[in-house]
Design a protein around this motif. Structure first.
Motif, short mmCIF file in Angstrom:
data_model
loop_
_atom_site.label_atom_id
_atom_site.label_comp_id
_atom_site.label_asym_id
_atom_site.label_seq_id
_atom_site.Cartn_x
_atom_site.Cartn_y
_atom_site.Cartn_z
N PHE A 1 0.83 -1.20 0.00
CA PHE A 1 0.00 0.00 0.00
C PHE A 1 0.87 1.26 0.00
N ALA A 2 1.91 1.28 0.84
CA ALA A 2 2.72 2.50 0.98
C ALA A 2 3.49 2.81 -0.30
N ILE A 3 4.21 1.84 -0.83
CA ILE A 3 5.07 2.14 -1.98
C ILE A 3 4.24 2.34 -3.24
N PHE B 1 1.24 8.87 -6.63
CA PHE B 1 1.18 10.33 -6.51
C PHE B 1 2.31 11.00 -7.29
N ASN B 2 3.41 10.30 -7.49
CA ASN B 2 4.47 10.84 -8.35
C ASN B 2 4.07 10.81 -9.81
N SER B 3 3.58 9.67 -10.25
CA SER B 3 3.46 9.43 -11.69
C SER B 3 2.05 9.59 -12.25
N ARG B 4 1.04 9.64 -11.40
CA ARG B 4 -0.34 9.74 -11.90
C ARG B 4 -1.07 10.98 -11.37
N HIS B 5 -0.77 11.38 -10.17
CA HIS B 5 -1.45 12.55 -9.59
C HIS B 5 -0.70 13.83 -9.90
N LEU B 6 0.56 13.89 -9.43
CA LEU B 6 1.32 15.14 -9.52
C LEU B 6 2.10 15.28 -10.81
N MET B 7 2.37 14.16 -11.47
CA MET B 7 3.18 14.16 -12.70
C MET B 7 4.53 14.84 -12.45
N ILE B 8 5.23 14.38 -11.41
CA ILE B 8 6.54 14.94 -11.10
C ILE B 8 7.44 14.75 -12.33
N PRO B 9 8.06 15.80 -12.81
CA PRO B 9 8.77 15.73 -14.10
C PRO B 9 9.87 14.66 -14.18
N PHE C 1 2.64 19.19 -13.90
CA PHE C 1 3.11 19.24 -12.52
C PHE C 1 2.90 20.63 -11.91
N GLU C 2 3.26 21.66 -12.64
CA GLU C 2 3.13 23.02 -12.11
C GLU C 2 1.68 23.36 -11.80
N GLU C 3 0.77 22.91 -12.66
CA GLU C 3 -0.65 23.18 -12.42
C GLU C 3 -1.17 22.43 -11.20
N ARG C 4 -0.81 21.15 -11.10
CA ARG C 4 -1.35 20.31 -10.03
C ARG C 4 -0.71 20.63 -8.67
N ALA C 5 0.62 20.69 -8.66
CA ALA C 5 1.32 21.02 -7.41
C ALA C 5 1.03 22.46 -7.00
N TRP D 1 -3.71 5.16 3.33
CA TRP D 1 -2.40 5.19 2.68
C TRP D 1 -2.41 6.08 1.43
N GLN D 2 -3.55 6.18 0.79
CA GLN D 2 -3.65 7.15 -0.30
C GLN D 2 -3.55 8.56 0.25
N TYR D 3 -4.27 8.82 1.33
CA TYR D 3 -4.20 10.16 1.93
C TYR D 3 -2.78 10.47 2.41
N HIS D 4 -2.08 9.47 2.86
CA HIS D 4 -0.70 9.63 3.35
C HIS D 4 0.16 10.41 2.37
N PHE D 5 0.05 10.06 1.09
CA PHE D 5 0.93 10.66 0.08
C PHE D 5 0.32 11.85 -0.63
N GLU D 6 -0.89 12.23 -0.23
CA GLU D 6 -1.52 13.39 -0.85
C GLU D 6 -0.65 14.64 -0.66
#
Length: 624
Positions: free
Chosen positions: A69-71, A77-85, A118-122, A191-196
């Motif tokens: 769940f954690a990893i 959140f890196n690759s689907r939510h925030l789209m960290i470059p 990323f800039e829009e979401r973050a 665990w989803q909220y954890h990484f929000e």
């Protein structure tokens, strides 16, 4: 003739021999968590490091829920939510019971496309941080309360008559399935909220870190970390509650009743019968919910002990605080000094910039300080409170199977995978429903004994620090900041570079130089052996070890970067710390005299145990 230098590698996971007695260990875990022979060309190419910071010991089958769940959520959140470059998630496998991780970078040709997203979401989260975070607290606490309300009721001898006369048409066994599924679902939810917010907290700090490195090329990493220290953090609240209770016990004249805190029931009974005792117990009850939902471990293991379930743990800490307070010790952290040092360093570096760059500096440090407290605070709500509630409910469910003869101890459920548990629930209700003996009592005791033997064999084996050929340079920022996995650290594991006998190199995590006596602690059960002024040497630390940071003189850990818990806490307590020191806890022995240089990141063994075992701790003052 090939004169190219030999590239050193760690062993392949496919070449490591299985410990005797652990044959067939792979079948204890889901297929997707183990290295598969037909993927040698893929998994055999990647660099994997053992995450001993969060998963230091062998993971039992049911406990894989923590890493799964954690990893997974971290990566999402890196690759689907925030789209960290530049960073996707982290791939992970279990090998011989230990967890290994491999960061996944973003292909260069995709980085530019992700920047705008990323800039829009973050940016939205940073602009609305306080309101979104307030909503986060509501969501997380609501999930925990829903989890606390779950019940696992034993099946009745006969369906109640009112269920017949009301036309209910069900036998109630479906509630066991629903309750189990709901428990797993709620854990997944938190665990989803954890990484929000967590990844954003790291990003804000890393953005400020990168700016400082560019603007001030020679700035030490520690100076950057100092600029965000001294913030109010809820992760210190459980420890603060202990101090409050200790001082109240002295004020009410109850200190003599804490002479045997290991017997919690007797201690609380004596306090309750004493004058002013009920007043103290009332304050204790207020502290317990939620602040005693704190584990001696890290929340990822079913064997972790939580204060609220093992009151001898907080009572022992309180007793020690009473002793220290009566000896004249100042229990509170010197927050004012931390803030003064923070403001001094901020001012010195800010003055080096022109007016335009000062505005950029101000904006970036404001964002880092806004987000920084969450980096620690989330830990209490998820790893501690959520997972403490989760494991308590798992034991409640397991007790039904103990009562039905499926296994002998509530902890035996940990030897089953979570999908197997659902099958066992059906076995139980099936036998009950048809009036026959369930199969489980004739199957699971022997099977659990077999699995326990495999786990014991795996525990006896020391984990490899890493697998395969490392990259030439470790550049992934999360890996470095959180785990202290650096190019230099990997070189040490491989025996490259200059080695000096008796000297351990790691991350300069918290400044200062201290000399003192080592106390090697490998689990929370050994914390009681720590003496005032000793140097804590451990594979890693846990947030609930907070009460000992006020009595030790320095900390050394095997793993951890600048943003690891040990590093952050030591900076907040003003203690020198060296993290990511590799094999320090395995090679240093209790009683050896050490010099810990948290400014340079070195630990030096000064004397052997034979020369110092009888010597009282003699701690030099910290030198900035």
């Amino acid at each position: 003739m090939d004169n190219s230098p030999e590239i050193k590698s760690f062993p392949s996971p496919f070449s490591v021999e299985t410990p005797q007695g652990a044959e067939g260990w792979e079948k204890l875990y889901p297929y997707y968590l183990t290295f598969q022979e037909n993927r040698k060309d893929v998994d055999g190419r990647e660099f994997w490091f053992q995450n001993s910071q969060q998963w230091p010991v062998v993971v039992k089958p049911f406990e894989t829920i923590g890493c799964e769940f954690a990893i997974r959520q971290l990566g999402e959140f890196n690759s689907r939510h925030l789209m960290i470059p530049t960073a996707n998630g982290i791939d992970y496998r279990i090998h011989q019971g230990y967890l290994y991780m491999s960061p996944i970078s973003v292909p260069e040709d995709q980085v530019a496309d992700r920047v705008a997203q990323f800039e829009e979401r973050a940016g939205y989260y940073f602009e609305n941080w306080e309101s979104l975070l307030a909503n986060w607290y509501t969501k997380v606490k609501g999930t925990i309360r829903d989890m606390e309300a779950i019940e696992f009721r034993s099946l009745p001898d006969v369906v109640p008559l009112e269920d017949i006369t009301s036309g209910k048409g069900r036998d109630g066994s479906e509630e066991l399935f629903r309750s189990y599924d709901k428990l797993i679902d709620l854990a997944y939810q938190n665990w989803q909220y954890h990484f929000e917010f967590l990844n954003l907290g790291y990003i804000a700090y890393l953005d400020f870190f990168g700016f400082c490195k560019e603007a001030f090329p020679s700035i030490p990493d520690q100076n950057i970390a100092t600029m965000v220290q001294g913030e109010d953090m809820e992760l210190f609240r459980p420890d603060d509650e202990l101090k409050k209770l200790a001082l109240l016990a002295i004020e009410l004249g109850l200190e003599q009743h804490f002479d045997q805190p290991d017997d919690a029931d007797a201690t609380l009974s004596r306090i309750g019968a004493a004058e002013n005792g009920q007043k103290w117990l009332g304050v204790l009850e207020e502290s317990k919910d939620p602040w005693f939902n704190f584990t001696t471990g890290n929340g990822f293991y079913g064997h972790d002990q939580y204060w609220i379930d093992h009151m001898e743990i907080p009572l022992s800490f309180i007793a020690d605080y009473i002793r220290r307070a009566k000896e004249g010790a100042h229990l509170a952290r010197s927050v004012e000094e931390l803030v003064a040092e923070r403001e001094r360093i901020i001012g010195e570096y800010r003055d080096l910039l022109d007016e335009e760059m000062q505005e950029v500096f101000d904006a970036k440090i404001a964002l880092a300080r806004l987000a920084y407290p969450y980096v620690e605070n989330h830990n209490f709500y998820i790893e501690h409170w959520t997972m403490g509630t989760f494991w308590r409910k798992v034991r409640e469910l397991s007790q039904l199977f103990v009562d039905a003869g499926f296994w002998n101890d509530p902890s035996d459920i940990l030897y089953l995978g979570r999908d197997e548990v659902r099958s066992v629930i059906f076995d139980l209700v099936n036998g009950w429903g048809i009036g026959a003996q369930a199969i489980g009592p004739d199957y699971w005791p022997t099977e659990i004994e077999r699995r326990a033997g495999i786990i014991a064999a795996l525990k006896s084996n020391r984990a490899e620090p890493a697998f395969n050929t490392p990259p030439e340079f470790i550049t992934e920022p999360f890996t470095t900041m959180l785990y202290g996995i650096t190019t230099e650290q990997v070189a040490q594991w491989l025996g490259d570079g200059e080695e000096i006998e008796g000297v351990f190199k790691g991350m300069a995590a918290s400044p200062g130089v201290v000399e003192g006596i080592a106390r090697v602690v490998t689990s929370a059960l050994e914390l009681g052996t720590l003496k005032d002024g000793e140097i804590l040497v451990a594979p890693n630390t846990a947030p609930s070890w907070g009460p000992v940071f006020g009595k030790i003189s320095a900390t050394v850990t095997d793993i951890g970067g600048m943003m690891s818990h040990a590093a952050i806490v030591c900076r907040e307590y003003g203690l020198p710390a060296v993290t990511g020191a590799g094999s320090a806890s395995r090679e240093i022995r209790t009683g050896q005299r050490l010099r810990v240089d948290g400014t340079k990141g070195t630990v030096t063994v000064l004397d052997d145990v034979e020369n110092t075992a009888a010597t009282a701790p003699d701690v030099a003052g910290a030198v900035a």
